[in-house]
Design an enzyme around this catalytic site. Structure first.
Site, PDB file in Angstrom:
ATOM      1  N   ASP A 150      -8.079   3.777   1.303  1.00 26.59           N
ATOM      2  CA  ASP A 150      -7.103   4.139   2.266  1.00 26.59           C
ATOM      3  C   ASP A 150      -8.237   4.389   3.242  1.00 26.59           C
ATOM      4  O   ASP A 150      -8.748   5.657   3.564  1.00 26.59           O
ATOM      5  CB  ASP A 150      -6.385   5.044   1.783  1.00 26.59           C
ATOM      6  CG  ASP A 150      -5.295   5.311   2.787  1.00 26.59           C
ATOM      7  OD1 ASP A 150      -5.127   4.746   3.981  1.00 26.59           O
ATOM      8  OD2 ASP A 150      -4.332   6.098   2.213  1.00 26.59           O
ATOM      9  N   CYS A 206       0.780  -1.107   0.024  1.00 27.90           N
ATOM     10  CA  CYS A 206      -0.069  -0.007  -0.016  1.00 27.90           C
ATOM     11  C   CYS A 206       0.815   1.220   0.004  1.00 27.90           C
ATOM     12  O   CYS A 206       2.152   1.102  -0.265  1.00 27.90           O
ATOM     13  CB  CYS A 206      -0.929  -0.022   1.125  1.00 27.90           C
ATOM     14  SG  CYS A 206      -0.144   0.189   2.897  1.00 27.90           S
ATOM     15  N   CYS A 263      -1.258   0.654   7.120  1.00 27.57           N
ATOM     16  CA  CYS A 263      -2.777   0.360   7.442  1.00 27.57           C
ATOM     17  C   CYS A 263      -3.167  -0.825   6.670  1.00 27.57           C
ATOM     18  O   CYS A 263      -3.251  -1.763   6.970  1.00 27.57           O
ATOM     19  CB  CYS A 263      -3.664   1.698   6.731  1.00 27.57           C
ATOM     20  SG  CYS A 263      -3.496   3.300   7.840  1.00 27.57           S
ATOM     21  N   ARG A 264      -3.242  -0.732   5.381  1.00 26.52           N
ATOM     22  CA  ARG A 264      -3.890  -1.867   4.385  1.00 26.52           C
ATOM     23  C   ARG A 264      -2.830  -2.906   4.214  1.00 26.52           C
ATOM     24  O   ARG A 264      -3.362  -3.972   4.433  1.00 26.52           O
ATOM     25  CB  ARG A 264      -4.287  -1.113   3.132  1.00 26.52           C
ATOM     26  CG  ARG A 264      -5.468  -0.107   3.122  1.00 26.52           C
ATOM     27  CD  ARG A 264      -5.858   0.534   1.860  1.00 26.52           C
ATOM     28  NE  ARG A 264      -4.547   1.353   1.615  1.00 26.52           N
ATOM     29  CZ  ARG A 264      -4.889   2.311   0.657  1.00 26.52           C
ATOM     30  NH1 ARG A 264      -5.571   2.277  -0.367  1.00 26.52           N
ATOM     31  NH2 ARG A 264      -3.706   3.089   0.373  1.00 26.52           N
ATOM     32  N   SER A 265      -1.583  -2.675   3.769  1.00 27.11           N
ATOM     33  CA  SER A 265      -0.820  -3.830   3.501  1.00 27.11           C
ATOM     34  C   SER A 265      -0.333  -4.650   4.810  1.00 27.11           C
ATOM     35  O   SER A 265      -0.503  -5.806   4.755  1.00 27.11           O
ATOM     36  CB  SER A 265       0.398  -3.669   2.751  1.00 27.11           C
ATOM     37  OG  SER A 265       1.349  -2.542   3.389  1.00 27.11           O
ATOM     38  N   ASN A 280       2.577   1.691   4.322  1.00 32.22           N
ATOM     39  CA  ASN A 280       2.831   0.278   4.908  1.00 32.22           C
ATOM     40  C   ASN A 280       2.346   0.265   6.594  1.00 32.22           C
ATOM     41  O   ASN A 280       3.164  -0.116   7.403  1.00 32.22           O
ATOM     42  CB  ASN A 280       4.282  -0.270   4.708  1.00 32.22           C
ATOM     43  CG  ASN A 280       4.466  -1.713   5.332  1.00 32.22           C
ATOM     44  OD1 ASN A 280       5.558  -1.748   5.708  1.00 32.22           O
ATOM     45  ND2 ASN A 280       3.471  -2.555   5.025  1.00 32.22           N
TER      46      ASN A 280
END
Length: 164
Positions: free
Chosen positions: A128, A9, A14-16, A12
């Protein structure tokens, strides 16, 4: 031979890391942890060395996932050792494909939600959640979990194909 997957993401945090944690759990549940290595990184280095966003940690822990993480930036040299690079949105997909040293490396980059058969084919981005509230993190987790089942099936097929 180990099959290596890296989720990417922006920062690095939140999402990933959420996708990494969920997919690592799926891999372990399937008994494939000795064959599949799971990692994550960001396209940018703003948060290198930091832990995951506290909201990411809270959502992961609430749902029984491990939440230990240290942010880092994706390196072009990693393409050589990775089998699959999983982008969390179309901006990451484009950025990673531009970074790829070869056409073969660019072909390793896929969108996470492309593995979710129920996802809208015209909107495969995981939004995001950073600038919003907890509901965005919950939504992110739902999308990641939904795609992880299909991703595991695809990776399992690759791993079993190598063993044959």
């Amino acid at each position: 031979m180990t099959y290596r997957v890296c989720f990417v993401c922006t920062g690095n945090i939140c999402r990933s890391p959420m996708a990494e944690s969920v997919f690592r759990a799926r891999v372990a549940e399937a008994g494939l942890h000795d064959l599949i290595e799971v990692d994550s990184a960001g396209t940018d280095g703003w948060h290198e060395g930091e832990g995951a966003d506290p909201r990411t940690v809270a959502v992961l822990e609430e749902h029984g996932y491990a939440a230990e993480h240290t942010a880092r930036r994706f390196q072009v040299s990693w393409f050589a050792r990775l089998d699959l690079v999983v982008a969390l949105d179309s901006g990451h997909l484009r950025a990673l494909r531009r970074l790829a040293p070869t056409e073969q490396d660019a072909a390793k980059v896929r969108l996470l939600r492309s593995y979710d058969p129920t996802a809208d084919a015209h909107d495969l981005d995981v939004p995001d959640p950073y600038y919003g509230g907890m509901d965005g993190f919950d939504e992110c987790l739902e999308m990641v979990e939904a795609a992880s089942t299909g991703l595991l099936a695809a990776v399992r097929e690759q791993v079993e194909g190598r063993a044959a």
